[in-house]
Motif scaffolding. Structure first.
Motif, PDB file in Angstrom:
ATOM      1  N   PHE A 103     -51.919  -7.832  54.741  1.00  0.00           N
ATOM      2  CA  PHE A 103     -53.371  -7.784  54.897  1.00  0.00           C
ATOM      3  C   PHE A 103     -54.018  -6.689  54.061  1.00  0.00           C
ATOM      4  O   PHE A 103     -55.025  -6.904  53.389  1.00  0.00           O
ATOM      5  N   TRP A 104     -53.461  -5.494  54.097  1.00  0.00           N
ATOM      6  CA  TRP A 104     -54.149  -4.349  53.495  1.00  0.00           C
ATOM      7  C   TRP A 104     -53.861  -4.161  52.015  1.00  0.00           C
ATOM      8  O   TRP A 104     -54.672  -3.593  51.287  1.00  0.00           O
ATOM      9  N   LYS A 105     -52.705  -4.610  51.540  1.00  0.00           N
ATOM     10  CA  LYS A 105     -52.385  -4.325  50.132  1.00  0.00           C
ATOM     11  C   LYS A 105     -53.425  -4.911  49.170  1.00  0.00           C
ATOM     12  O   LYS A 105     -53.838  -4.226  48.233  1.00  0.00           O
ATOM     13  N   PRO A 106     -53.871  -6.173  49.361  1.00  0.00           N
ATOM     14  CA  PRO A 106     -54.907  -6.678  48.447  1.00  0.00           C
ATOM     15  C   PRO A 106     -56.186  -5.834  48.490  1.00  0.00           C
ATOM     16  O   PRO A 106     -56.866  -5.689  47.480  1.00  0.00           O
ATOM     17  N   ARG A 107     -56.477  -5.272  49.654  1.00  0.00           N
ATOM     18  CA  ARG A 107     -57.663  -4.415  49.762  1.00  0.00           C
ATOM     19  C   ARG A 107     -57.443  -3.090  49.045  1.00  0.00           C
ATOM     20  O   ARG A 107     -58.352  -2.545  48.412  1.00  0.00           O
ATOM     21  N   MET A 108     -56.229  -2.574  49.135  1.00  0.00           N
ATOM     22  CA  MET A 108     -55.913  -1.349  48.384  1.00  0.00           C
ATOM     23  C   MET A 108     -55.984  -1.615  46.884  1.00  0.00           C
ATOM     24  O   MET A 108     -56.443  -0.766  46.114  1.00  0.00           O
ATOM     25  N   GLU A 109     -55.531  -2.799  46.475  1.00  0.00           N
ATOM     26  CA  GLU A 109     -55.574  -3.134  45.049  1.00  0.00           C
ATOM     27  C   GLU A 109     -57.012  -3.305  44.570  1.00  0.00           C
ATOM     28  O   GLU A 109     -57.380  -2.844  43.487  1.00  0.00           O
ATOM     29  N   ALA A 110     -57.839  -3.978  45.375  1.00  0.00           N
ATOM     30  CA  ALA A 110     -59.255  -4.134  45.017  1.00  0.00           C
ATOM     31  C   ALA A 110     -59.927  -2.764  44.921  1.00  0.00           C
ATOM     32  O   ALA A 110     -60.742  -2.498  44.024  1.00  0.00           O
ATOM     33  N   ASN A 111     -59.548  -1.886  45.832  1.00  0.00           N
ATOM     34  CA  ASN A 111     -60.084  -0.526  45.845  1.00  0.00           C
ATOM     35  C   ASN A 111     -59.685   0.221  44.571  1.00  0.00           C
ATOM     36  O   ASN A 111     -60.513   0.823  43.890  1.00  0.00           O
ATOM     37  N   ARG A 112     -58.400   0.114  44.217  1.00  0.00           N
ATOM     38  CA  ARG A 112     -57.867   0.856  43.072  1.00  0.00           C
ATOM     39  C   ARG A 112     -58.377   0.287  41.746  1.00  0.00           C
ATOM     40  O   ARG A 112     -58.772   1.031  40.861  1.00  0.00           O
ATOM     41  N   ARG A 131     -60.905  -2.100  41.190  1.00  0.00           N
ATOM     42  CA  ARG A 131     -62.327  -2.410  41.001  1.00  0.00           C
ATOM     43  C   ARG A 131     -63.242  -1.373  41.642  1.00  0.00           C
ATOM     44  O   ARG A 131     -64.116  -0.815  40.985  1.00  0.00           O
ATOM     45  N   GLY A 132     -63.068  -1.130  42.934  1.00  0.00           N
ATOM     46  CA  GLY A 132     -64.002  -0.257  43.650  1.00  0.00           C
ATOM     47  C   GLY A 132     -64.054   1.152  43.074  1.00  0.00           C
ATOM     48  O   GLY A 132     -65.136   1.674  42.776  1.00  0.00           O
ATOM     49  N   ILE A 133     -62.903   1.779  42.911  1.00  0.00           N
ATOM     50  CA  ILE A 133     -62.865   3.177  42.469  1.00  0.00           C
ATOM     51  C   ILE A 133     -63.390   3.318  41.028  1.00  0.00           C
ATOM     52  O   ILE A 133     -64.261   4.163  40.778  1.00  0.00           O
ATOM     53  N   PRO A 134     -62.943   2.490  40.066  1.00  0.00           N
ATOM     54  CA  PRO A 134     -63.507   2.625  38.705  1.00  0.00           C
ATOM     55  C   PRO A 134     -65.016   2.358  38.669  1.00  0.00           C
ATOM     56  O   PRO A 134     -65.759   3.064  37.998  1.00  0.00           O
ATOM     57  N   GLY A 184     -67.516  -2.603  56.349  1.00  0.00           N
ATOM     58  CA  GLY A 184     -68.281  -1.752  55.436  1.00  0.00           C
ATOM     59  C   GLY A 184     -68.050  -2.046  53.969  1.00  0.00           C
ATOM     60  O   GLY A 184     -68.771  -1.515  53.115  1.00  0.00           O
ATOM     61  N   VAL A 185     -67.056  -2.859  53.640  1.00  0.00           N
ATOM     62  CA  VAL A 185     -66.770  -3.141  52.227  1.00  0.00           C
ATOM     63  C   VAL A 185     -66.579  -4.643  52.035  1.00  0.00           C
ATOM     64  O   VAL A 185     -66.047  -5.329  52.903  1.00  0.00           O
ATOM     65  N   SER A 186     -67.044  -5.137  50.886  1.00  0.00           N
ATOM     66  CA  SER A 186     -66.910  -6.566  50.601  1.00  0.00           C
ATOM     67  C   SER A 186     -65.465  -6.904  50.269  1.00  0.00           C
ATOM     68  O   SER A 186     -64.650  -6.020  49.968  1.00  0.00           O
ATOM     69  N   LEU A 187     -65.159  -8.199  50.273  1.00  0.00           N
ATOM     70  CA  LEU A 187     -63.806  -8.620  49.909  1.00  0.00           C
ATOM     71  C   LEU A 187     -63.487  -8.239  48.465  1.00  0.00           C
ATOM     72  O   LEU A 187     -62.336  -7.969  48.131  1.00  0.00           O
ATOM     73  N   SER A 188     -64.508  -8.195  47.606  1.00  0.00           N
ATOM     74  CA  SER A 188     -64.284  -7.809  46.210  1.00  0.00           C
ATOM     75  C   SER A 188     -63.954  -6.328  46.081  1.00  0.00           C
ATOM     76  O   SER A 188     -63.457  -5.881  45.051  1.00  0.00           O
ATOM     77  N   GLY A 189     -64.252  -5.545  47.113  1.00  0.00           N
ATOM     78  CA  GLY A 189     -63.993  -4.106  47.057  1.00  0.00           C
ATOM     79  C   GLY A 189     -65.043  -3.336  46.289  1.00  0.00           C
ATOM     80  O   GLY A 189     -64.854  -2.155  46.003  1.00  0.00           O
ATOM     81  N   GLU A 190     -66.176  -3.963  45.982  1.00  0.00           N
ATOM     82  CA  GLU A 190     -67.157  -3.284  45.128  1.00  0.00           C
ATOM     83  C   GLU A 190     -68.528  -3.086  45.755  1.00  0.00           C
ATOM     84  O   GLU A 190     -69.360  -2.390  45.186  1.00  0.00           O
TER      85      GLU A 190
END
Ligand code: ZN
Length: 614
Positions: free
Chosen positions: A26-35, A37-40, A333-339
């Protein structure tokens, strides 16, 4: 993330993020989206809005006006903390060098006396430390310290840590008993100072945390009230302070405040904050849905607080609350896209095109003028591997269930443990021992409070009666190949609120496992979700749908749609409301608002309350 490995008043210790590898789930795709897309993207936005330039302006590297509200430094610091957690779990040379570059900009803006804040400089330098209630100088300092510690732990580089130490020394030499007095208008520095003590073992930082808590009158607090994020952060700092000192009045206050929160003031999503006014907590049982505030940062505060209470006590109720927040009020608080992000997380939305059009359409944004929530989401998601396991003397604890591998060195040797699960959609978890120390070791796994029953076995042999809402311990000499299998019953549950929660009176929320579900208009075309009612005996059908919203579980159920064309007020017994059956789809609350403007409902009224038998 805290490092409580040497903390005395602590039942379970955290394991470093680097010791945990996420293996899908469940969480790994969210961590990847965060790393990825979201963070950059957030760094681009921090640059575009001049938040990084504010530092370059102070150091003379750029001649630009200062931009943004007075607390924006903290947003860059939280971003740096998030990026540092990413570096703790992966090698990312680009991110490493980006951080180095930003650290240069931050360090260059520090004054010779250690003061560092991009707002109270030049023409505003005379306003330094003049308004503790509003100026957020201590708050920004706290976030710098936390970012610096995270970066130091990730890379071993001292540049930002040394900068944070100069600021901390400036604060401890300026404020305190017998010196100037100051206080945290927005608590945050308390937990940062305790962590700096953990990082350096310099007791003046721990004493300073004590001073700050005393200035807040923390140990005499009895009600969890006020600004939700501030109230939560104060509790985090107090819990950190207690865990290092065992200070009894601090613990007594923490227990009272937690009970007040958990029994009266928390949303079913784990969100906190019932009022727009002052972004604050309400009276007991004051939990409006459409007008819920439930700031994403308050959910982060609740998660951090419960994580600390869990570490201190090892009690499952804190892990249950942590999990409730993470999967619901935090993750919304965060979209599925992580952005894109919510600042406010209501439990109902009227959306556009609905009968009461006046309310706003509620959609996530990538940026807010007060953009505290996006980097707070990012640092929390990036640090999640650190929340899954815990350790104690000769014990390994499993708090959260996710496919992952723990490799951790205990006093007696290295343990390698792997989790295999499809949690939170299914209740089965397998724990595989891949490597074990030679001596006896307890494996302590959580039986969530939301389940009615748990079956567990060790190498195929049944373990008697693991009790929901507790941790179950199996102690023995372990060998590679040993396996614990657990299965938590995970039915759809209808949950009711305390009758004094007037907004939820005669309503039920649909829950399954740790997830709260909602009905969103997108999935139920032609139906106004505010017209839905639960029939006396609804039937629920759960289905995992891999292609919907990044892979979610849905719940289909039979409901009733009311034709509510009746006057605002009618004499009881005189109105005639027609109910039509409808097949309705519910999705996890966290996943709503990912498909454009919509209306949404968590608490569904019961039809038997609409048409009472007389
Ligand atoms: Zn926020």
């Amino acid at each position: 993330m805290i490092d409580n490995r040497q903390t005395p008043h602590c039942r379970v210790r955290a394991v470093p993020i680097a010791d945990v590898t996420m293996l899908g789930g469940f969480w790994k795709p969210r961590m990847e989206a965060n790393r990825l897309r979201g963070i950059p993207r957030l760094l681009q936005l921090l640059e575009e809005h001049g938040i990084v330039d504010n530092f370059r302006r102070v150091s003379g590297r750029k001649d630009v006006p200062r931009r943004g509200p007075l607390f924006t430094d903290s947003d860059l610091y939280k971003w740096m903390e998030a990026a540092s957690y990413v570096l703790q779990s992966s090698n990312d040379a680009d991110l490493d060098s980006t951080l180095d570059r930003l650290i240069c900009d931050v360090v260059a803006a520090q004054g010779p006396d250690g003061y560092l804040n991009t707002y109270f400089v030049d023409e505003r330098a005379s306003e330094r430390y003049t308004d503790f209630a509003h100026n957020h100088e201590f708050y920004c300092a706290g976030h710098l310290i936390q970012a610096a510690i995270a970066h130091y732990r990730a890379t071993g580089k001292r540049r930002l840590l040394d900068c944070a130490l100069r600021l901390a020394d400036h604060l401890t030499s300026t404020f305190g008993p017998g010196k100037r007095h100051g206080f945290s208008g927005h608590p945050e520095l308390e937990m940062a100072m305790v962590e700096l003590y953990r990082c350096t073992r310099r007791t003046e930082y721990l004493e300073f945390a004590r001073y700050l808590l005393d200035q807040l009158g923390f140990s005499s607090r009895t009600a969890f009230q006020g600004h939700a994020v501030r109230a939560g952060y104060a509790c985090c700092g107090a819990a950190d302070y207690f865990s290092e000192t065992g200070d009894a009045p601090t613990w007594s206050a923490l227990e009272k405040l937690w009970s007040d929160m958990a029994e009266h003031k928390v949303y079913i999503t784990g969100g906190l904050g019932s009022r727009y006014e002052g972004e604050s907590l309400g009276e007991p049982y004051e939990l409006p849905n459409l007008r819920a505030y439930s700031e994403t940062c308050a959910a982060v505060a609740n998660a951090m607080w419960n994580w600390r209470m869990l570490a201190i006590t090892g009690e499952c109720r804190y892990a249950d609350m942590l999990e409730r927040v993470l999967y619901n009020g935090f993750l919304s608080g965060v979209s599925l896209s992580g952005e894109t992000y919510f600042y406010i997380n209501p439990l109902e939305s009227s959306g556009p095109g609905e009968p009461w059009k006046g309310e706003r359409s509620h959609e996530r944004k990538e940026w807010y003028t007060t953009t505290c929530c996006p980097p707070n989401v990012q640092r929390t998601i990036a640090s999640l591997p650190g929340y899954i396991y815990g350790v104690a003397d000769d014990e390994v604890w499993i708090h959260l269930y996710q496919p992952s591998r723990l490799k951790h060195r205990l006093g007696s040797g290295t343990i390698v443990l792997e989790q295999e699960t499809r949690y939170p959609w299914y209740g089965e978890v397998k724990l595989h021992v891949r490597k074990a120390p030679s001596g006896r070791l307890g494996i302590v796994f959580r039986v969530p409070g939301w389940t009615d029953a748990c079956r567990a076995s060790l190498n195929g042999r049944r373990i008697p009666n693991p009790k929901p809402g507790t941790y179950c311990t199996i102690e023995r000499r372990w060998a590679p190949g040993d396996r614990i299998s657990t299965s938590f019953d995970i039915p759809v549950r209808l949950v009711e609120a305390h009758p004094r929660v007037r907004e939820d009176f005669c309503c039920c929320a649909i829950c399954r496992g740790p997830l709260v579900f909602c009905v969103e208009s997108v999935d139920n075309p032609g139906i106004v979700v505010q017209d839905l009612f639960l029939p006396p005996r609804p039937a629920f059908r759960f289905q995992y749908r891999p292609r919907l919203l990044g892979g979610i579980g849905t719940i289909r159920f039979n409901a009733l749609v009311a034709d509510q064309k009746v006057p605002l007020y009618s004499t009881r017994g005189s109105r005639n409301i027609h109910l039509k059956p409808a097949s309705i789809l519910a999705i996890p609350y966290y996943a709503w608002a990912n498909r454009g403007p919509s209306s949404m409902l968590v608490w569904l009224p019961r039809a038997d309350c609409l048409l009472p038998r007389t």
